[in-house]
Design an enzyme around this catalytic site. Sequence first.
Site, short mmCIF file in Angstrom:
data_model
loop_
_atom_site.label_atom_id
_atom_site.label_comp_id
_atom_site.label_asym_id
_atom_site.label_seq_id
_atom_site.Cartn_x
_atom_site.Cartn_y
_atom_site.Cartn_z
N THR A 160 0.87 -1.19 0.00
CA THR A 160 0.00 0.00 0.00
C THR A 160 0.90 1.24 0.00
O THR A 160 1.34 1.67 -1.05
CB THR A 160 -0.98 -0.02 1.19
OG1 THR A 160 -0.25 -0.24 2.40
CG2 THR A 160 -2.04 -1.09 1.01
N THR A 197 -1.79 -2.50 10.47
CA THR A 197 -1.77 -2.45 9.00
C THR A 197 -0.59 -3.24 8.50
O THR A 197 0.28 -2.76 7.83
CB THR A 197 -1.70 -1.05 8.46
OG1 THR A 197 -2.78 -0.33 9.01
CG2 THR A 197 -1.90 -1.03 6.95
N GLU A 284 6.87 4.87 7.18
CA GLU A 284 6.51 6.10 6.48
C GLU A 284 7.38 7.27 6.95
O GLU A 284 7.33 7.66 8.12
CB GLU A 284 5.03 6.40 6.71
CG GLU A 284 4.13 5.40 6.02
CD GLU A 284 2.68 5.49 6.43
OE1 GLU A 284 1.85 4.86 5.76
OE2 GLU A 284 2.38 6.18 7.42
N ASN A 408 0.68 10.66 5.27
CA ASN A 408 -0.64 10.33 5.81
C ASN A 408 -1.68 11.40 5.53
O ASN A 408 -2.86 11.10 5.39
CB ASN A 408 -0.51 10.06 7.32
CG ASN A 408 0.08 8.69 7.58
OD1 ASN A 408 -0.61 7.68 7.50
ND2 ASN A 408 1.38 8.65 7.86
N SER A 413 -5.47 11.04 -1.51
CA SER A 413 -5.51 11.90 -2.70
C SER A 413 -4.69 11.31 -3.84
O SER A 413 -3.97 10.36 -3.66
CB SER A 413 -4.99 13.29 -2.35
OG SER A 413 -3.67 13.22 -1.86
#
Length: 413
Positions: A160, A197, A284, A408, A413
């Site tokens: 992802t 996740t 991230e 995040n 978007s």
Amino acid sequence: MAVNFPSIDPAQLHPVAGVTLGWAEANIRKPNRKDVLVVSVEEGATVSGVFTENRFCAAPVTVCREHLAKVRAGGAGIRALVVNTGNANAGTGEPGLAHARETCAELARLAGIAPGQVLPFSTGVILEPLPIERLKAGLPAALANRAAANWHDAAQAIMTTDTLPKAASRQVTIDGHTITLTGISKGAGMIKPNMATMLGFLAFDAKVAQPVLDALVKDVADRSFNCITIDGDTSTNDSFILIASGKASLPQIASTDSPAYAALREAVTAVAQALAQLIVRDGEGATKFITVTVEGGKSAAECRQIAYAIGHSPLVKTAFYASDPNLGRILAAIGYAGVADLDVGKIDLYLDDVLVAKAGGRNPAYLEEDGQRVMKQSEIAVRVLLGRGDAQATIWTCDLSHDYVSINADYRS
């Protein structure tokens, strides 16, 4: 940017006899990307798993638990896994459960097995309906291109916000028999204890009795995926699955007390830890990989409790990102970790080889430039000595950067 992420050669990911993997581009969320994975397991294998502790667990987690419960009650064994990315099928109520079951039924129809022999998994955006027709339409292609060597493609198919595919493989010898282990994982955010996740799938060709595999998956998860944290959030979909195909010549492992079990546990744990650490290295916005070890506790549980207080602290993590040796933040995290009878006057704190605090106070010989030297490294070790016992625990985490917020904030978007 991933932190010292090792190069993964697809050719070095060993096929596991009895396991094949296929993928498809089903346009679940974005076009022209692998987003459906099917894993087929030959009859006679055993499969087990552990799942998120989030009470708002996703529909596929509920279905996985139901199907594995039937296996443990004597039902037919698991023969297939199906994974979609781009949509978590979480917060979707009864329609989401119906979609998870419909996915299992469709794959079962195509593969000639029973719906209860399929485990479904989803990862992606929460609170959006699963595009079930697109997912079902992708299943024939995923089945058609199954191959034993597709591990690297499989790792890509479950990504992802990951920037790189995550896979690990090794071969070991147990009692003179070669055992092959290969696994994949995904995750880059919302990672904390009890998984999040995070998806992990690890297969090996040893033959393992179902109760023994059930014990093994819990033991391995506790030593690997439950030892990582990125941002302290627990997700709705996390799952860790072990597949024992039973194709190796090693006799069945039927007891957790056997030497063969201990050897297998060591090998599976090593691969699982590699997969878990890849998640942290690809956290991230991460720029630093941090190992936190707490020693000298009364129990491993309290050591891990303190380690996670350090690893979850935004103040600690941002200090590491800035290479700012404001290390009192670590002492503060130790203090609020919740170990009620902790004697802070016995605590020593090391940053790599630098003794920062001794007996609960600043080491008189500590120089801030020494602390900053360590904090500028991309790999950092934090070591806490509690001075109250012999237990210890280690977790792995990363720093917290501006990019974490951007990733995040822009996720949908």
